[in-house]
Scaffold this motif. Structure first.
Motif, short mmCIF file in Angstrom:
data_model
loop_
_atom_site.label_atom_id
_atom_site.label_comp_id
_atom_site.label_asym_id
_atom_site.label_seq_id
_atom_site.Cartn_x
_atom_site.Cartn_y
_atom_site.Cartn_z
N PHE A 1 0.82 -1.21 0.00
CA PHE A 1 0.00 0.00 0.00
C PHE A 1 0.85 1.27 0.00
CE2 PHE A 1 -2.44 3.34 2.10
CZ PHE A 1 -3.58 3.36 1.33
N MET B 1 1.38 4.07 -3.17
CA MET B 1 1.13 5.50 -2.98
C MET B 1 2.36 6.31 -3.39
SD MET B 1 -1.99 5.96 -1.95
CE MET B 1 -2.38 4.63 -3.10
N SER C 1 -7.43 5.24 -6.65
CA SER C 1 -6.43 4.18 -6.51
C SER C 1 -6.59 3.43 -5.20
CB SER C 1 -5.02 4.79 -6.61
OG SER C 1 -4.84 5.46 -7.84
N VAL C 2 -6.91 4.16 -4.12
CA VAL C 2 -7.13 3.50 -2.83
C VAL C 2 -8.35 2.58 -2.91
CG1 VAL C 2 -7.81 3.91 -0.44
CG2 VAL C 2 -5.99 5.26 -1.46
N LEU D 1 -6.96 -3.15 2.40
CA LEU D 1 -6.28 -2.06 3.04
C LEU D 1 -5.35 -2.57 4.14
CD1 LEU D 1 -9.20 0.52 3.35
CD2 LEU D 1 -7.35 0.51 1.68
N LEU E 1 -2.39 2.70 7.64
CA LEU E 1 -3.25 3.52 6.78
C LEU E 1 -3.16 5.00 7.16
CD1 LEU E 1 -5.40 3.69 4.56
CD2 LEU E 1 -7.14 3.26 6.32
N SER F 1 -1.40 7.96 4.91
CA SER F 1 -2.18 9.14 4.53
C SER F 1 -1.47 10.43 4.95
CB SER F 1 -3.57 9.07 5.17
OG SER F 1 -4.25 7.89 4.78
#
Length: 550
Positions: free
Chosen positions: A363, A367, A421-422, A431, A437, A441
């Protein structure tokens, strides 16, 4: 003028043109921005040279092994690799080729032969051509070390193969220039090209499912490739190695026939340009249609929370985005990239509870990759302003409002892209844990806002004009590329170290807390920099206008 053309020899004409181009380059280096751009290109060339050096070693070893072990069919594969690289790579990096309009040579009393030779010679200015010539030399060296007797034949085959490739590359480029003379055609071509490149990622799943049934059909088509130039070059070398002069003459003659055919077609295209062919998007004159007066819109303004100057900049940036088909197609890339990477989730075991690469690593990695793609245009945010850059200095507004409007539009686009995309990641992979997460972010906010200040400075310091719908010559400033590259590496290293501190210290929420502080500091630093950037914009006024109004 005809007397002048014939009184000066063709080589003298070429020498004069080369001297003129050298003087133009040397005089352009008097400007600081051009010197910095050249430095950036040199650094980029060094990295490219390292890659080419590695490929040269591989091709040298391949040619040596092919002749020393008697596996002569491998030489055809090496020729195929050079052929495909030489013809496809210039399309992939169209903005990094030799940016020169050959029709500008027609202001000089050049003969058609000189115009043709100069146009052909410019084909060697592309990175793909220089790299391919190095690969051919490495193949020649490897084959000569394995069997010294093949050197004359290898030099002849390599010379014909080199001329054939540069002629075909120039011919394809000239055809594409004529085909893509209109912006809509260019955007349609780019859309099909991007979709075809993305479709290559689906080959592996399709081959796993239909590979067994498709193999017989592929084997039936394989003999037809033997009559293409790379296979002919490999067969010619194999024939001379096996002391078969008839096979060598046949393959070499067919290779020469290809060269003559492509040269005749390229001569015809260059002759059309020499006679004054003009490719333009200007429409034919027509009676202007009477447009009804637009009704006044007294509805609520969706941007009423912003100041009028900032709202006007946001609207302009949105219209620029909708007009630029290339940029709209680029916005499709992030969700598609996530989809492609997640298609092999079964092989990578990315699903929940699986072993191997987990969502905790996948993840934040995705990003970071998306930010790397989407933040690149911010380092030349005035690229499409053109002569409109003068309006910013004559209108009653502060330059901080210009930066706020541009950055707000960019952040809005980034937010939508990252949200899509998430959602794609949540559907395909899942997730990560709550602490990862939140930390990711906050890291995204820190990375984006932290780069905006540097990107705004780069946009004013190293501006480079670009055109809507253009592919050839759309190259960023070399120093702007280096600044973007350094900023991305710095932000990535800082984020990676902080993300791993949670596991090192045993406090899983420590990265989230650290990134929250860094994000707040980045936001504060961004707003504090706007006034200083406004002052810098006034100092760089002449540089911006000169670079964007040409």
């Amino acid at each position: 003028m005809a007397d002048v053309t014939w009184s000066v020899g063709i080589f003298e004409q070429i020498r004069l043109i080369a001297g003129l181009r050298w003087r133009i380059l040397r005089n352009s280096l008097r400007k600081k921005n051009n010197r910095l751009d050249l430095i950036g290109l040199i650094f980029t060339g060094v990295f490219g040279g390292i890659l080419v050096l590695g490929l040269c070693i591989a091709f040298y070893a391949g040619a040596y092994a092919s002749l020393s072990q008697g596996r002569l069919e491998w030489m055809a594969l090496l020729f195929w690799g050079i052929f495909l690289f030489w013809q496809i790579f210039p399309v992939l990096v169209a903005g990094f080729g030799a940016n020169f309009e050959f029709r500008t040579l027609l202001r000089f009393p050049l003969s058609l032969r000189a115009f043709y030779i100069v146009g052909l010679a410019y084909g060697f200015a592309d990175f793909s051509a220089l790299a391919s010539v190095c690969l051919l030399l490495a193949m020649t060296a490897g084959a000569t070390v394995a069997k010294p007797g093949v050197l004359p034949a290898m030099l002849l085959i390599g010379a014909m193969f080199m001329l054939l490739n540069v002629t075909l590359e120039r011919l394809i480029g000239s055809w594409l220039e004529r085909l893509l003379a209109r912006r809509r055609a260019r955007e349609l071509f780019l859309g099909l090209f991007v979709l075809s490149m993305i479709s290559l990622n689906f080959i592996n799943p399709l081959m796993q499912r239909y590979g067994a049934s498709a193999r017989p059909a592929f084997l039936r088509l394989l003999p037809y490739f033997a009559w293409f130039p790379p296979s002919l070059a490999g067969r010619a070398l194999a024939s001379i190695t096996r002391l078969q002069p008839a096979g060598f003459l046949l393959s070499s003659s067919l290779l020469l026939l290809y060269l003559v055919l492509f040269s005749a077609l390229l001569w015809r295209r260059f002759a059309a340009q020499y006679r004054g062919e003009e490719l333009s998007e200007t429409a034919a004159p027509a009676r202007a249609a009477v447009r009804p007066t637009a009704a006044r819109d007294d509805g609520p303004d969706r941007l009423s929370l912003l100041s009028p100057p900032v709202a006007a900049i946001v609207r302009k940036e949105f219209r620029y985005l909708t007009r630029n088909g290339f940029a709209l197609l680029a916005l499709l890339m992030p969700p598609l990239v996530v989809l492609v990477f997640s298609m092999n989730s079964a092989e990578w075991r990315l699903a929940r509870g699986g072993k191997g690469v987990s969502a905790e690593i996948f993840f934040p990695g995705m990003m970071a990759y998306l930010i790397l793609i989407l933040m690149a245009p911010a380092y030349n945010s005035f690229a499409y302003e053109g002569r409109g850059i003068q309006t910013y200095f004559t209108a009653p507004l502060r330059f901080r409002d210009v930066f706020l409007g541009k950055n707000l539009m960019l952040v809005s686009v980034l937010s939508v892209e990252i949200a899509l995309s998430v959602a794609m990641l949540a559907w395909r992979v899942g997730l990560p844990s709550a602490h990862m997460l939140v930390a990711t972010s906050a890291a995204v906010i820190f990375t984006i806002v932290g780069q905006l200040t540097v990107a705004n400075w780069s946009s004013m310091t190293f501006p480079r004009k670009m055109e809507f719908g253009q592919m050839r010559g759309q190259r960023q400033s070399g120093m702007a590329v280096l600044v973007a590259f350094a900023s991305q590496i710095l932000m990535g290293c800082i984020s990676a170290v902080i993300l791993f501190t949670g596991n090192w210290t045993g406090n899983l929420w420590l990265p989230a807390e650290a990134f929250a502080l860094l994000a707040a500091a980045a936001v504060g630093g961004y707003f504090a920099s706007l006034d200083a950037l406004s002052v810098l914009a006034e100092k760089r006024k002449e540089v911006l206008i000169e670079a964007l109004c040409r």
